[in-house]
Scaffold this motif. Structure first.
Motif, PDB file in Angstrom:
ATOM      1  N   VAL A  94       1.135  -1.459   0.070  1.00  0.00           N
ATOM      2  CA  VAL A  94       0.368   0.023   0.140  1.00  0.00           C
ATOM      3  C   VAL A  94       0.902   1.288  -0.798  1.00  0.00           C
ATOM      4  O   VAL A  94       1.918   1.289   0.282  1.00  0.00           O
ATOM      5  N   GLY A  95       0.893   1.846  -0.578  1.00  0.00           N
ATOM      6  CA  GLY A  95       1.467   3.317  -0.856  1.00  0.00           C
ATOM      7  C   GLY A  95       2.969   3.392  -2.059  1.00  0.00           C
ATOM      8  O   GLY A  95       3.224   4.164  -2.046  1.00  0.00           O
ATOM      9  N   GLN A  96       3.800   2.042  -2.257  1.00  0.00           N
ATOM     10  CA  GLN A  96       4.447   2.479  -2.671  1.00  0.00           C
ATOM     11  C   GLN A  96       3.635   2.465  -4.572  1.00  0.00           C
ATOM     12  O   GLN A  96       3.008   1.935  -5.291  1.00  0.00           O
ATOM     13  N   ALA A  97       4.631   3.519  -5.224  1.00  0.00           N
ATOM     14  CA  ALA A  97       4.530   3.790  -6.593  1.00  0.00           C
ATOM     15  C   ALA A  97       4.628   2.578  -7.244  1.00  0.00           C
ATOM     16  O   ALA A  97       5.159   1.862  -6.915  1.00  0.00           O
ATOM     17  N   MET A  98       4.385   2.549  -9.279  1.00  0.00           N
ATOM     18  CA  MET A  98       4.269   1.487  -9.343  1.00  0.00           C
ATOM     19  C   MET A  98       5.470   0.442  -9.463  1.00  0.00           C
ATOM     20  O   MET A  98       5.655  -0.655  -9.538  1.00  0.00           O
ATOM     21  N   VAL A  99       6.326   1.727 -10.189  1.00  0.00           N
ATOM     22  CA  VAL A  99       7.397   0.909 -10.010  1.00  0.00           C
ATOM     23  C   VAL A  99       8.710   0.636  -9.522  1.00  0.00           C
ATOM     24  O   VAL A  99       9.425   0.046  -9.428  1.00  0.00           O
ATOM     25  N   ASP A 100       8.476   1.290  -8.181  1.00  0.00           N
ATOM     26  CA  ASP A 100       9.472   1.350  -6.960  1.00  0.00           C
ATOM     27  C   ASP A 100       9.697  -0.459  -6.394  1.00  0.00           C
ATOM     28  O   ASP A 100      10.893  -0.673  -6.221  1.00  0.00           O
ATOM     29  N   GLU A 101       8.794  -0.868  -6.981  1.00  0.00           N
ATOM     30  CA  GLU A 101       9.071  -2.001  -6.605  1.00  0.00           C
ATOM     31  C   GLU A 101      10.071  -3.248  -7.492  1.00  0.00           C
ATOM     32  O   GLU A 101      11.268  -4.131  -7.466  1.00  0.00           O
ATOM     33  N   GLY A 102      10.050  -2.649  -8.355  1.00  0.00           N
ATOM     34  CA  GLY A 102      10.444  -3.344 -10.173  1.00  0.00           C
ATOM     35  C   GLY A 102      12.237  -2.373 -10.205  1.00  0.00           C
ATOM     36  O   GLY A 102      13.277  -3.193  -9.631  1.00  0.00           O
ATOM     37  N   ILE A 103      12.445  -1.279  -9.293  1.00  0.00           N
ATOM     38  CA  ILE A 103      13.173  -1.254  -8.570  1.00  0.00           C
ATOM     39  C   ILE A 103      15.138  -1.234  -8.003  1.00  0.00           C
ATOM     40  O   ILE A 103      15.367  -1.662  -7.813  1.00  0.00           O
ATOM     41  N   SER A 104      13.519  -2.139  -7.056  1.00  0.00           N
ATOM     42  CA  SER A 104      13.978  -2.467  -5.701  1.00  0.00           C
ATOM     43  C   SER A 104      14.513  -3.682  -5.743  1.00  0.00           C
ATOM     44  O   SER A 104      15.273  -4.605  -5.395  1.00  0.00           O
ATOM     45  N   GLN A 105      13.951  -4.223  -6.828  1.00  0.00           N
ATOM     46  CA  GLN A 105      14.114  -5.520  -7.095  1.00  0.00           C
ATOM     47  C   GLN A 105      15.964  -5.549  -7.806  1.00  0.00           C
ATOM     48  O   GLN A 105      16.881  -6.210  -7.778  1.00  0.00           O
ATOM     49  N   GLN A 106      15.745  -4.749  -8.860  1.00  0.00           N
ATOM     50  CA  GLN A 106      16.769  -4.411  -9.651  1.00  0.00           C
ATOM     51  C   GLN A 106      17.768  -3.769  -8.148  1.00  0.00           C
ATOM     52  O   GLN A 106      19.105  -4.820  -8.667  1.00  0.00           O
ATOM     53  N   LEU A 107      17.850  -3.469  -7.226  1.00  0.00           N
ATOM     54  CA  LEU A 107      18.663  -2.597  -6.550  1.00  0.00           C
ATOM     55  C   LEU A 107      19.477  -4.411  -5.417  1.00  0.00           C
ATOM     56  O   LEU A 107      20.093  -4.607  -4.959  1.00  0.00           O
ATOM     57  N   ARG A 108      17.943  -4.960  -5.340  1.00  0.00           N
ATOM     58  CA  ARG A 108      18.800  -6.948  -4.774  1.00  0.00           C
ATOM     59  C   ARG A 108      19.141  -7.191  -4.878  1.00  0.00           C
ATOM     60  O   ARG A 108      20.134  -7.526  -4.666  1.00  0.00           O
ATOM     61  N   ASN A 109      19.388  -7.604  -6.496  1.00  0.00           N
ATOM     62  CA  ASN A 109      19.852  -8.276  -7.287  1.00  0.00           C
ATOM     63  C   ASN A 109      21.420  -8.152  -7.553  1.00  0.00           C
ATOM     64  O   ASN A 109      21.980  -8.974  -8.191  1.00  0.00           O
ATOM     65  N   VAL A 114       8.961  -0.902 -15.474  1.00  0.00           N
ATOM     66  CA  VAL A 114       7.932  -0.235 -15.789  1.00  0.00           C
ATOM     67  C   VAL A 114       7.007  -1.118 -15.560  1.00  0.00           C
ATOM     68  O   VAL A 114       7.334  -2.181 -15.037  1.00  0.00           O
ATOM     69  N   SER A 115       6.256  -0.708 -15.803  1.00  0.00           N
ATOM     70  CA  SER A 115       4.489  -0.862 -14.909  1.00  0.00           C
ATOM     71  C   SER A 115       3.056  -0.336 -15.955  1.00  0.00           C
ATOM     72  O   SER A 115       1.966   0.162 -15.310  1.00  0.00           O
ATOM     73  N   HIS A 116       3.593  -0.476 -16.853  1.00  0.00           N
ATOM     74  CA  HIS A 116       1.909  -0.166 -18.108  1.00  0.00           C
ATOM     75  C   HIS A 116       2.394   1.271 -18.375  1.00  0.00           C
ATOM     76  O   HIS A 116       2.091   2.250 -19.140  1.00  0.00           O
ATOM     77  N   THR A 117       1.854   2.098 -17.128  1.00  0.00           N
ATOM     78  CA  THR A 117       1.528   3.334 -17.303  1.00  0.00           C
ATOM     79  C   THR A 117       2.476   4.228 -16.682  1.00  0.00           C
ATOM     80  O   THR A 117       2.544   5.531 -16.800  1.00  0.00           O
TER      81      THR A 117
END
Length: 658
Positions: free
Chosen positions: A176-191, A210-213
């Motif tokens: 909740v409250g997380q920006a659309m692409v933040d999760e993808g960025i977080s995964q890139q940083l973790r990896n 990316v997240s569609h919009t």
């Protein structure tokens, strides 16, 4: 049930990304075929594809062309596979980038029995069609310690090398409250972490989420807050629409949907049969991964900075430099190159834009002979720019040293005259004021059209005689002015340097999240000086005066013009600042701070003295060192200039505290 969110990602972002990339010219490589080429989940390069490309490479020897021998191919493959992560991910990635941009030297034994060492290009930077473009999905990669796998959504390969990694997420975040692409960025940083899959990121040059919009991009080591958005200035929505709505080959569509749930297959077959509008995800993917654009971006717009790490250009830098290169290659009637003004708002990376431009000038065939003169009007700016150029590899990437940066700085007017008339340095830094002395010397003249003058903060110090002397010394040079200060339509900067060739405004920078928004509240001193602060100040200053003297002094200060000219105006304003901050900010107890910009170092010192006197706030001064060579007329320390005396006192206090 992990299948449900995965399917939602495939609906909204994952498959649409692959679909567009295929229409941009990428070949879809199913996951199992990619694994076959890799050999195992521990390997990340497509070895078979790399070998296939290297078999097409040719080199010259005594006027004839020869293919690479199996031994030569093996030498390159082994070097590419053996990136050493022991020194860290950044060092390994820079080594791979050097292989990409500089090529790789191999040893070949020729038919005449002699040894030859040609340099072979891993990537053909000038002909996109001479490279192999593969994109695959769900790339399963074994972690460093072999304990688990990570599965990036989409990986784009050029000649078998994974140069772009994409995380495609559904628009609604899982938190909740997380920006659309933040999760993808977080995964890139973790990896990228050492115990994850850094061996994939040793090759990756561009990272996208990316997240569609929405879409953002960065590179290895880019913190989340610096992942950037892109605004396209070349590809139109009509062009994007044409790419997006191009029908997929039936075999490609079958391969792309193979193994997906029947419901999802039906959904996309129906979707792709109808016209679609481009999304922000499409705009980012096309902007960075259209094959010719990707080659241009990776070759010219990547820097390894010793302080900031790896840096890739933002869109205003990319398009600004593109326009500048076109402009510089235009000729004036006298044969000289055209120039212009780049107006990029403060905080948008103007110094790095100058470095990117210099790199592009060196690599472009028709500007490779150019020499660059960087002109500033302040010593601290000259130091800052020379550090940026040195740290970012403008003096030769990893071999640059502090000495190289210092050698590029002009020491005197006579030194400047010699370098202009007889020097061969590719890059030099000078203060504009040195032209006053240099221009009087006969050797201070160079009529070459291959001199390019980059002027930092071009709105200052370039309206008078010194600027004309610079023009006289370098009559056919291209003059490019950079400024972060808003320009008026009739501003003299444009008149001196030519038209504004590219603009990046404060409003646009705030919209992009490049700079924080600034809120202005005008406080005119003669009207808004806090009455209580004024009375407290008058009580202090009139304590020893007679009633008549005090009344006379108050009459003088009642005149608003007198306040502006008063010697103690700074004290009045300091009281007003201190009380306003104390009442409106400090009492909130949120740890907030304030900043006051001064016109000079001397004013800064005096403001601090008066702010300290109020007892309401604490303050610190941030200034560059005064020039210890100037202003010394007495041996007596008490008669040194006030700024230098303050600096010496502070430095002495710091040494005592160590």
């Amino acid at each position: 049930m992990s299948a449900v969110p995965q399917t939602r990602e495939q609906y909204s972002a994952h498959l649409p990304a692959l679909h567009l990339l295929i229409n941009l010219g990428w070949h879809f490589l199913p996951t199992d075929e990619a694994l076959t080429q890799r050999g195992s989940t521990r390997e990340v390069i497509l070895k078979a594809r790399l070998i296939e490309v290297l078999q097409t490479r040719r080199f010259d020897y005594k006027g004839e062309q020869y293919p690479l021998s199996p031994s030569g191919i093996d030498q390159i493959v082994r070097q590419v596979q053996a990136l050493n992560l022991a020194e860290g991910l950044m060092a390994a990635n820079e080594r791979l980038y050097q292989m990409l941009t500089l090529g790789m030297t191999v040893t070949e034994f020729m038919p005449d029995g002699k040894k030859h060492q040609p340099t072979i290009a891993l990537v053909d930077w000038h002909d996109a069609g001479a490279n192999r473009w593969d994109v695959t999905e769900e790339l399963e990669v074994l972690s460093t310690h072999g304990t688990h796998h990570r599965v990036p959504d989409v990986v784009a390969y050029v000649n078998g090398l994974p140069l772009a990694v994409i995380e495609a997420k559904r628009p609604d975040g899982t938190h909740v409250g997380q920006a659309m692409v933040d999760e993808g960025i977080s995964q890139q940083l973790r990896n990228q972490r050492h115990d994850e899959i850094p061996h994939l990121f040793a090759y990756a040059q561009l990272l996208l989420a990316v997240s569609h919009t929405e879409g953002r991009y960065g590179t290895i080591g880019t913190p989340m807050k610096f992942w950037a958005r892109w605004r396209e200035e070349q590809f139109t929505d009509a062009q994007l629409g044409a790419w997006k709505n191009q029908p997929l080959n039936a075999d490609v569509q079958t391969a792309l949907l193979a193994g997906k749930p029947p419901k999802l297959q039906a959904y996309f077959r129906q979707l792709w049969a109808q016209p679609q509008l481009p999304t922000d995800q499409d705009r980012l993917l096309a902007a960075l991964l259209e094959p010719e654009r990707l080659l241009e971006f990776l070759r010219l717009f990547v820097l390894f900075d010793r302080k900031a790490g790896k840096v890739v250009a933002r869109y205003q830098q990319f398009f600004g430099i593109r326009v500048l290169l076109e402009r510089i290659n235009l000729r004036r009637p006298d044969g000289g190159r055209e120039g212009g003004v780049v107006w990029h708002t403060t905080g948008s990376g103007k110094s790095l834009t100058m470095v990117f431009l210099t790199k592009a000038l060196v690599l472009h065939g028709n500007t490779q002979a150019c020499r660059v003169v960087v002109v500033t009007d302040r010593l601290d700016l000259e130091d800052q720019l020379s550090r940026n150029f040195m740290n970012s590899g403008a003096f030769g990437s990893a071999v640059a040293t502090k000495k190289d940066g210092e050698k590029a700085k002009v020491g005197s007017g006579r030194d400047l005259a010699r370098r202009i008339g007889q020097g061969t340095e590719r890059i030099m830094f000078t203060l504009i004021h040195k032209f006053a002395t240099a221009s009087k010397l006969p050797e201070c003249y160079n009529s070459s059209a291959d001199m390019i003058v980059l002027v930092d903060e071009g709105h200052r110090s370039h309206g008078g005689e010194t600027h004309e002397r610079m023009r006289k010394a370098l009559p056919r040079a291209a003059y490019v002015a950079f400024t972060g200060t808003p320009l008026l339509k009739k501003d003299k900067t444009a008149n001196k340097f030519g038209p504004i060739v590219h603009a990046y405004t404060m409003q646009r920078a705030v919209e992009d999240g490049t700079v924080a928004p600034l809120l202005y509240e005008e406080r005119v001193p003669e009207l808004t000086i806090n009455e209580e602060a004024v009375n407290r100040w008058f009580d202090r200053i009139t304590a020893g005066l007679s009633p008549e003297q005090a009344a006379d002094l108050k009459r003088k200060f009642a005149n608003k013009h007198a306040v502006y000219g008063a010697a103690n105006r700074i004290e009045l304003i300091a009281w007003d600042i201190a009380q306003h901050f104390s009442e409106n900010v400090k009492k909130l107890d949120l740890g907030l701070k304030g900043q006051v910009a001064m016109a000079s170092k001397l004013e800064a010192i005096r403001y601090k003295q008066y702010l300290d006197d109020t007892g309401l706030v604490s303050s610190a001064i941030i200034i560059s060192p005064p020039d210890s060579r100037e202003g010394n007329t007495e041996v007596d320390e008490s008669k040194l200039p006030e700024v230098q005396r303050w600096w010496n006192t502070q430095c002495g206090q710091e040494r005592r505290n160590l």
